[in-house]
Design an enzyme around this catalytic site. Structure first.
Site, PDB file in Angstrom:
ATOM      1  N   ASN A  17     -10.666   8.053   4.835  1.00 17.04           N
ATOM      2  CA  ASN A  17     -11.158   7.127   3.814  1.00 17.04           C
ATOM      3  C   ASN A  17     -12.008   6.005   4.406  1.00 17.04           C
ATOM      4  O   ASN A  17     -12.739   5.326   3.678  1.00 17.04           O
ATOM      5  CB  ASN A  17      -9.976   6.542   3.026  1.00 17.04           C
ATOM      6  CG  ASN A  17      -9.227   7.611   2.234  1.00 17.04           C
ATOM      7  OD1 ASN A  17      -9.736   8.702   2.012  1.00 17.04           O
ATOM      8  ND2 ASN A  17      -8.003   7.301   1.820  1.00 17.04           N
ATOM      9  N   ARG A  21      -5.625  10.675   6.453  1.00 15.16           N
ATOM     10  CA  ARG A  21      -6.383  10.246   5.261  1.00 15.16           C
ATOM     11  C   ARG A  21      -6.826   8.796   5.368  1.00 15.16           C
ATOM     12  O   ARG A  21      -7.895   8.437   4.884  1.00 15.16           O
ATOM     13  CB  ARG A  21      -5.534  10.425   4.008  1.00 15.16           C
ATOM     14  CG  ARG A  21      -5.432  11.882   3.586  1.00 15.16           C
ATOM     15  CD  ARG A  21      -4.502  12.009   2.421  1.00 15.16           C
ATOM     16  NE  ARG A  21      -4.605  13.315   1.786  1.00 15.16           N
ATOM     17  CZ  ARG A  21      -3.810  13.709   0.791  1.00 15.16           C
ATOM     18  NH1 ARG A  21      -2.871  12.883   0.325  1.00 15.16           N
ATOM     19  NH2 ARG A  21      -3.960  14.890   0.255  1.00 15.16           N
ATOM     20  N   ASP A  45      -5.045  -5.189   0.521  1.00 15.17           N
ATOM     21  CA  ASP A  45      -4.803  -5.565  -0.871  1.00 15.17           C
ATOM     22  C   ASP A  45      -3.333  -5.328  -1.203  1.00 15.17           C
ATOM     23  O   ASP A  45      -2.887  -4.188  -1.309  1.00 15.17           O
ATOM     24  CB  ASP A  45      -5.697  -4.735  -1.803  1.00 15.17           C
ATOM     25  CG  ASP A  45      -5.569  -5.166  -3.257  1.00 15.17           C
ATOM     26  OD1 ASP A  45      -6.327  -6.060  -3.671  1.00 15.17           O
ATOM     27  OD2 ASP A  45      -4.691  -4.632  -3.966  1.00 15.17           O
ATOM     28  N   LYS A  78      -5.548   3.821  -1.081  1.00 13.31           N
ATOM     29  CA  LYS A  78      -4.205   3.808  -0.488  1.00 13.31           C
ATOM     30  C   LYS A  78      -3.864   5.180   0.060  1.00 13.31           C
ATOM     31  O   LYS A  78      -4.172   6.206  -0.551  1.00 13.31           O
ATOM     32  CB  LYS A  78      -3.208   3.394  -1.570  1.00 13.31           C
ATOM     33  CG  LYS A  78      -1.749   3.579  -1.197  1.00 13.31           C
ATOM     34  CD  LYS A  78      -1.128   4.720  -1.971  1.00 13.31           C
ATOM     35  CE  LYS A  78       0.258   5.067  -1.476  1.00 13.31           C
ATOM     36  NZ  LYS A  78       0.802   6.248  -2.179  1.00 13.31           N
ATOM     37  N   SER A  79      -3.214   5.205   1.221  1.00 19.70           N
ATOM     38  CA  SER A  79      -2.636   6.443   1.727  1.00 19.70           C
ATOM     39  C   SER A  79      -1.587   6.092   2.773  1.00 19.70           C
ATOM     40  O   SER A  79      -1.745   5.106   3.493  1.00 19.70           O
ATOM     41  CB  SER A  79      -3.700   7.348   2.344  1.00 19.70           C
ATOM     42  OG  SER A  79      -3.070   8.468   2.936  1.00 19.70           O
ATOM     43  N   VAL A  80      -0.531   6.897   2.844  1.00 13.90           N
ATOM     44  CA  VAL A  80       0.438   6.711   3.930  1.00 13.90           C
ATOM     45  C   VAL A  80       0.236   7.774   5.016  1.00 13.90           C
ATOM     46  O   VAL A  80       0.958   7.798   5.997  1.00 13.90           O
ATOM     47  CB  VAL A  80       1.905   6.765   3.428  1.00 13.90           C
ATOM     48  CG1 VAL A  80       2.225   5.538   2.594  1.00 13.90           C
ATOM     49  CG2 VAL A  80       2.177   8.032   2.646  1.00 13.90           C
ATOM     50  N   TYR A 100       4.284  -5.623  -5.734  1.00 10.12           N
ATOM     51  CA  TYR A 100       4.495  -4.420  -4.918  1.00 10.12           C
ATOM     52  C   TYR A 100       5.742  -4.520  -4.052  1.00 10.12           C
ATOM     53  O   TYR A 100       6.203  -3.517  -3.500  1.00 10.12           O
ATOM     54  CB  TYR A 100       3.275  -4.113  -4.033  1.00 10.12           C
ATOM     55  CG  TYR A 100       1.960  -3.949  -4.773  1.00 10.12           C
ATOM     56  CD1 TYR A 100       1.925  -3.756  -6.151  1.00 10.12           C
ATOM     57  CD2 TYR A 100       0.753  -3.993  -4.087  1.00 10.12           C
ATOM     58  CE1 TYR A 100       0.714  -3.633  -6.821  1.00 10.12           C
ATOM     59  CE2 TYR A 100      -0.458  -3.861  -4.755  1.00 10.12           C
ATOM     60  CZ  TYR A 100      -0.467  -3.688  -6.124  1.00 10.12           C
ATOM     61  OH  TYR A 100      -1.672  -3.565  -6.773  1.00 10.12           O
ATOM     62  N   LYS A 104      -1.530 -11.058  -5.320  1.00  2.15           N
ATOM     63  CA  LYS A 104      -1.678 -11.271  -6.767  1.00  2.15           C
ATOM     64  C   LYS A 104      -0.437 -11.935  -7.330  1.00  2.15           C
ATOM     65  O   LYS A 104       0.678 -11.651  -6.890  1.00  2.15           O
ATOM     66  CB  LYS A 104      -1.911  -9.933  -7.481  1.00  2.15           C
ATOM     67  CG  LYS A 104      -2.929  -9.038  -6.785  1.00  2.15           C
ATOM     68  CD  LYS A 104      -3.243  -7.758  -7.521  1.00  2.15           C
ATOM     69  CE  LYS A 104      -4.091  -6.822  -6.655  1.00  2.15           C
ATOM     70  NZ  LYS A 104      -3.303  -5.925  -5.767  1.00  2.15           N
TER      71      LYS A 104
END
Ligand code: NAD
Length: 275
Positions: free
Chosen positions: A241, A237, A45, A231-233, A50, A75
């Site tokens: 997730n 994680r 997404d 979201k995670s960098v 962004y 988007k």
């Protein structure tokens, strides 16, 4: 993979769990998306807003994954409302992503002050007819915005992507979606990780299942039918997730989480947000 598919009102099937890249710095984006692909995510997404579509495209190109296995959402940014501008914006996004079509294109915000979202939607219908997008939807639409699309255009949005987490459960919009065959995507599904994940209710449930609070909240979304893309960098994680399909919350757990509603937004109010 274990990720369930959700069938949309046009017959396409979206992976219920994806990876969101809001606030991932462009210089970190290709690597983060690559990690997500390695973990098993196939749904990304992103958004024109962004500023990292080109880096998402880079990771897609490098991955070697069949295009047909991927679900890519982007988007239309707020400056590009209108029938013609929206289609130009999509062309720019496709060029950055290095794709000939996206799977899902969303109107990012309704911007009722501009009053161009109906026109924008007509541009989306044309882009779909041209094969540049398979499925069209909206984001941050309230029922009265959706009402106008239903009354004034030919296409019921397949998806409305809205802020939704245990402190902002959106029961009214979810019921509206249910009545009209619209699927709910939940943005900030773990409440951006901040206060929400420290809630004692979540800690107790997490302990009982040997899972983390984040996994419990993501699992709650899955069980109520929401589509999510945390979201995670942090690679650990990103993996954590994704690891939410080997346990099930009980009715009692689900009720406890339902009891956490505060009608508390982290983001802007769609009726007043205009940029
Ligand atoms: P999120 O709820 O996914 O939270 C992300 C944050 O939570 C991370 O930055 C990190 O700090 C923390 N986190 C992540 N995994 C964790 C874990 N396992 N344990 C503890 N903390 C963890 O918030 P988000 O990024 O705002 O939302 C997800 C995606 O939704 C975005 O990336 C974007 O794609 C989309 N989004 C859309 C809109 C919109 O207007 N349509 C707005 C915001 C976000």
């Amino acid at each position: 993979s274990d990720v369930p598919g959700i069938e949309l009102n046009n017959g396409t099937v979206i992976p219920q769990l994806g990876f969101g890249v809001f606030q991932i710095d462009p210089s970190d984006t290709a690597e983060s998306v690559q990690t997500a692909f390695e973990v098993g995510y196939r749904h990304i997404d992103t958004a024109q807003m962004y500023g990292n579509e080109a880096e998402v495209g880079e990771a897609i190109a490098k991955s070697g994954i069949d295009r047909g296995e991927l679900w890519i959402t982007t988007k239309c940014n707020n400056g590009n409302h209108g029938r013609v501008d929206a289609q130009k914006a999509l062309d720019e996004s496709l060029s950055k992503l290095g794709l000939d079509h996206v799977d899902l294109y969303l109107i990012h915000w309704p911007l009722p002050g501009k009053d161009l979202y109906v026109d924008t939607w007509k541009g989306f219908e044309e882009a779909r007819a041209d094969g540049k997008v398979r499925t069209i939807g909206v984001s941050n639409f309230q029922p009265h915005h959706l009402d106008r699309l239903l009354e004034e255009t030919e296409t019921v949005p397949a998806i409305n992507q809205i802020e939704l987490h245990p402190h902002m459960q959106q029961a009214g919009l979810r019921a509206y979606h249910e009545r009209h065959g619209i699927k709910t995507e939940a943005w900030s599904p773990i409440g951006q990780g901040k206060g929400l994940l420290d809630a004692p209710e979540l800690g107790e449930i997490a302990q009982a299942h040997g899972k983390s609070a984040a996994q419990v909240v993501l699992r709650w979304h899955v069980q109520i039918g929401n589509i999510i893309f945390p979201k995670s960098v942090t690679p650990e994680r990103v993996r954590e997730n994704f690891d939410i399909f080997d346990f099930e919350l009980t009715d009692d757990d689900m009720q406890k989480i339902e009891g956490m509603e505060k009608a508390e937004r982290l983001g802007p109010d769609p009726d007043t947000f205009a940029r």
